[in-house]
Design a protein around this motif. Sequence first.
Motif, PDB file in Angstrom:
ATOM      1  N   ARG A   4      13.794  -7.258  -6.062  1.00  0.00           N
ATOM      2  CA  ARG A   4      13.265  -7.971  -7.228  1.00  0.00           C
ATOM      3  C   ARG A   4      12.128  -8.902  -6.822  1.00  0.00           C
ATOM      4  NH1 ARG A   4      17.322 -10.778 -11.390  1.00  0.00           N
ATOM      5  NH2 ARG A   4      17.708  -8.541 -11.693  1.00  0.00           N
ATOM      6  N   LEU A   5      12.322  -9.666  -5.737  1.00  0.00           N
ATOM      7  CA  LEU A   5      11.265 -10.571  -5.273  1.00  0.00           C
ATOM      8  C   LEU A   5      10.046  -9.782  -4.824  1.00  0.00           C
ATOM      9  CD1 LEU A   5      10.217 -13.347  -4.575  1.00  0.00           C
ATOM     10  CD2 LEU A   5      11.415 -13.190  -2.374  1.00  0.00           C
ATOM     11  N   ARG A   6      10.292  -8.671  -4.118  1.00  0.00           N
ATOM     12  CA  ARG A   6       9.180  -7.852  -3.669  1.00  0.00           C
ATOM     13  C   ARG A   6       8.379  -7.334  -4.861  1.00  0.00           C
ATOM     14  NH1 ARG A   6       9.457  -3.089   0.878  1.00  0.00           N
ATOM     15  NH2 ARG A   6       7.339  -2.317   0.626  1.00  0.00           N
ATOM     16  N   GLY A   7       9.078  -6.917  -5.905  1.00  0.00           N
ATOM     17  CA  GLY A   7       8.396  -6.431  -7.098  1.00  0.00           C
ATOM     18  C   GLY A   7       7.533  -7.512  -7.732  1.00  0.00           C
ATOM     19  N   ARG A   8       8.039  -8.726  -7.768  1.00  0.00           N
ATOM     20  CA  ARG A   8       7.262  -9.835  -8.353  1.00  0.00           C
ATOM     21  C   ARG A   8       6.021 -10.140  -7.525  1.00  0.00           C
ATOM     22  NH1 ARG A   8      12.108 -14.099 -10.024  1.00  0.00           N
ATOM     23  NH2 ARG A   8      12.905 -12.894 -11.818  1.00  0.00           N
ATOM     24  N   VAL A   9       6.182 -10.109  -6.200  1.00  0.00           N
ATOM     25  CA  VAL A   9       5.037 -10.373  -5.326  1.00  0.00           C
ATOM     26  C   VAL A   9       3.974  -9.302  -5.506  1.00  0.00           C
ATOM     27  CG1 VAL A   9       4.282 -10.499  -2.926  1.00  0.00           C
ATOM     28  CG2 VAL A   9       6.362 -11.697  -3.632  1.00  0.00           C
ATOM     29  N   GLU A  10       4.393  -8.032  -5.540  1.00  0.00           N
ATOM     30  CA  GLU A  10       3.429  -6.951  -5.685  1.00  0.00           C
ATOM     31  C   GLU A  10       2.742  -7.001  -7.049  1.00  0.00           C
ATOM     32  OE1 GLU A  10       5.054  -3.172  -4.650  1.00  0.00           O
ATOM     33  OE2 GLU A  10       5.253  -3.704  -2.528  1.00  0.00           O
ATOM     34  N   SER A  11       3.464  -7.393  -8.080  1.00  0.00           N
ATOM     35  CA  SER A  11       2.854  -7.549  -9.403  1.00  0.00           C
ATOM     36  C   SER A  11       1.804  -8.651  -9.393  1.00  0.00           C
ATOM     37  CB  SER A  11       3.940  -7.864 -10.441  1.00  0.00           C
ATOM     38  OG  SER A  11       3.363  -8.090 -11.708  1.00  0.00           O
ATOM     39  N   LEU A  12       2.117  -9.763  -8.728  1.00  0.00           N
ATOM     40  CA  LEU A  12       1.153 -10.859  -8.610  1.00  0.00           C
ATOM     41  C   LEU A  12      -0.089 -10.405  -7.860  1.00  0.00           C
ATOM     42  CD1 LEU A  12       0.287 -13.846  -8.784  1.00  0.00           C
ATOM     43  CD2 LEU A  12       1.606 -14.247  -6.682  1.00  0.00           C
ATOM     44  N   VAL A  13       0.115  -9.651  -6.772  1.00  0.00           N
ATOM     45  CA  VAL A  13      -1.014  -9.188  -5.972  1.00  0.00           C
ATOM     46  C   VAL A  13      -1.909  -8.257  -6.793  1.00  0.00           C
ATOM     47  CG1 VAL A  13      -1.659  -7.747  -4.008  1.00  0.00           C
ATOM     48  CG2 VAL A  13       0.102  -9.507  -3.746  1.00  0.00           C
ATOM     49  N   ARG A  14      -1.296  -7.353  -7.576  1.00  0.00           N
ATOM     50  CA  ARG A  14      -2.100  -6.444  -8.398  1.00  0.00           C
ATOM     51  C   ARG A  14      -2.947  -7.222  -9.396  1.00  0.00           C
ATOM     52  NH1 ARG A  14       2.488  -2.919  -8.132  1.00  0.00           N
ATOM     53  NH2 ARG A  14       3.310  -3.740 -10.107  1.00  0.00           N
ATOM     54  N   ARG A  15      -2.348  -8.258 -10.021  1.00  0.00           N
ATOM     55  CA  ARG A  15      -3.126  -9.065 -10.970  1.00  0.00           C
ATOM     56  C   ARG A  15      -4.228  -9.838 -10.249  1.00  0.00           C
ATOM     57  NH1 ARG A  15      -0.319 -12.990 -13.070  1.00  0.00           N
ATOM     58  NH2 ARG A  15       1.680 -12.658 -12.027  1.00  0.00           N
ATOM     59  N   LEU A  16      -3.902 -10.354  -9.071  1.00  0.00           N
ATOM     60  CA  LEU A  16      -4.893 -11.094  -8.286  1.00  0.00           C
ATOM     61  C   LEU A  16      -6.092 -10.214  -7.949  1.00  0.00           C
ATOM     62  CD1 LEU A  16      -5.626 -13.654  -6.537  1.00  0.00           C
ATOM     63  CD2 LEU A  16      -4.428 -12.517  -4.664  1.00  0.00           C
ATOM     64  N   TRP A  17      -5.829  -8.962  -7.597  1.00  0.00           N
ATOM     65  CA  TRP A  17      -6.882  -8.073  -7.137  1.00  0.00           C
ATOM     66  C   TRP A  17      -7.622  -7.352  -8.261  1.00  0.00           C
ATOM     67  CZ3 TRP A  17      -3.968  -5.202  -2.586  1.00  0.00           C
ATOM     68  CH2 TRP A  17      -3.777  -6.110  -1.537  1.00  0.00           C
ATOM     69  N   TYR A  18      -6.887  -6.993  -9.330  1.00  0.00           N
ATOM     70  CA  TYR A  18      -7.469  -6.059 -10.293  1.00  0.00           C
ATOM     71  C   TYR A  18      -7.619  -6.591 -11.712  1.00  0.00           C
ATOM     72  CZ  TYR A  18      -6.763  -2.593  -6.646  1.00  0.00           C
ATOM     73  OH  TYR A  18      -6.815  -1.908  -5.469  1.00  0.00           O
TER      74      TYR A  18
END
Length: 346
Positions: A4-18
């Motif tokens: 769950r935490l990993r999913g949240r981090v990856e979602s944040l990274v996608r928004r940060l980048w794209y």
Amino acid sequence: MSPRLRGRVESLVRRLWYARDPGLALRALRACLAPLSAVTAFVARRNRNRARALAAPRPPLLVVGNLVAGGAGKTPLVAAIATALCARGLRAGIVASGYGATRNDPRLVHAGDDAASAGDEPLLLARATGLPVAAGRDRAAAVARLLAAHPQLDLVVADDGLQHAGLARSVELAVFDERGIGNGRLLPAGPLRAPLAQAATMDALALNGEAPAPIAHPRQFRFRIEPLRFVAVDGHAAPLELKAFVRQARGQRLVAVAGIAAPQRFFATLRALGLQPQCVELGDHATLGRAGLAALAASLVVMTAKDAVKCAAWADSRCWALEVQAVPDPALIDWLTETIRGRTPA
């Protein structure tokens, strides 16, 4: 890190980048990460200079890699290129890093190996192509291991490795997909592994589907990823053609899982086939474990071929993998054949 935490981090990274309109908080985060992006730029330029200073390898080595973090269809393209070049009479082998494997040493990978030790991408390539495959974090050592076992090879194709300073290369192919270059910043503020200007110095660009070219380059080729068939992960049934599987799935509770960098692309493919799954993102290179599979309330579980090689030991009869294939522009194979033959000793 929990799923769950990993999913949240990856979602944040996608928004940060794209994200096109990231908002004040993400813009501030990008600014805070700018010094680290400068470090990425320095290391990338240093590695690029070191790699280009290496002597030309024999036999020639083709690197198919990304300037953007995350999957862009590179591994299926490597399989398609290596197979097509073999059909043209060139004896090809493949090297890959084996990211996430329990072993880091240079090793040969065979179709029957365990994904945990071999690495999911090397194992997938071995099974998809039937060609000699080696893996290792040290790509140059993996190449040496491959050639020691198969000295007759005319060509080595590297799955990724554009930023690997110790890997001598003959031809470089940079792959881009529909995500483009995101915000155009370097890691970690953006998705670029190296300055975009480096793409101009590479031999060609490979554009997935309708992906826009990120720079003006004199040599651009396109390829597409096509769904091929569904395969029972535990081998309990024969492979099913696409329409046959869609018919079988009607009225059943279908869950789709993906442990890849661009899971939405996989989910969109399933929807385009007429399936309506509940979608579960595992995180890039994550594994659907035994407990996680047992917890899925589903009649059918669909996953990528990359996920399937990692959970084959505990997959049950609900589990099916969607096999895909890359279909490159024939002009790309023509150009590569001519280029590699021109650099292969007589």
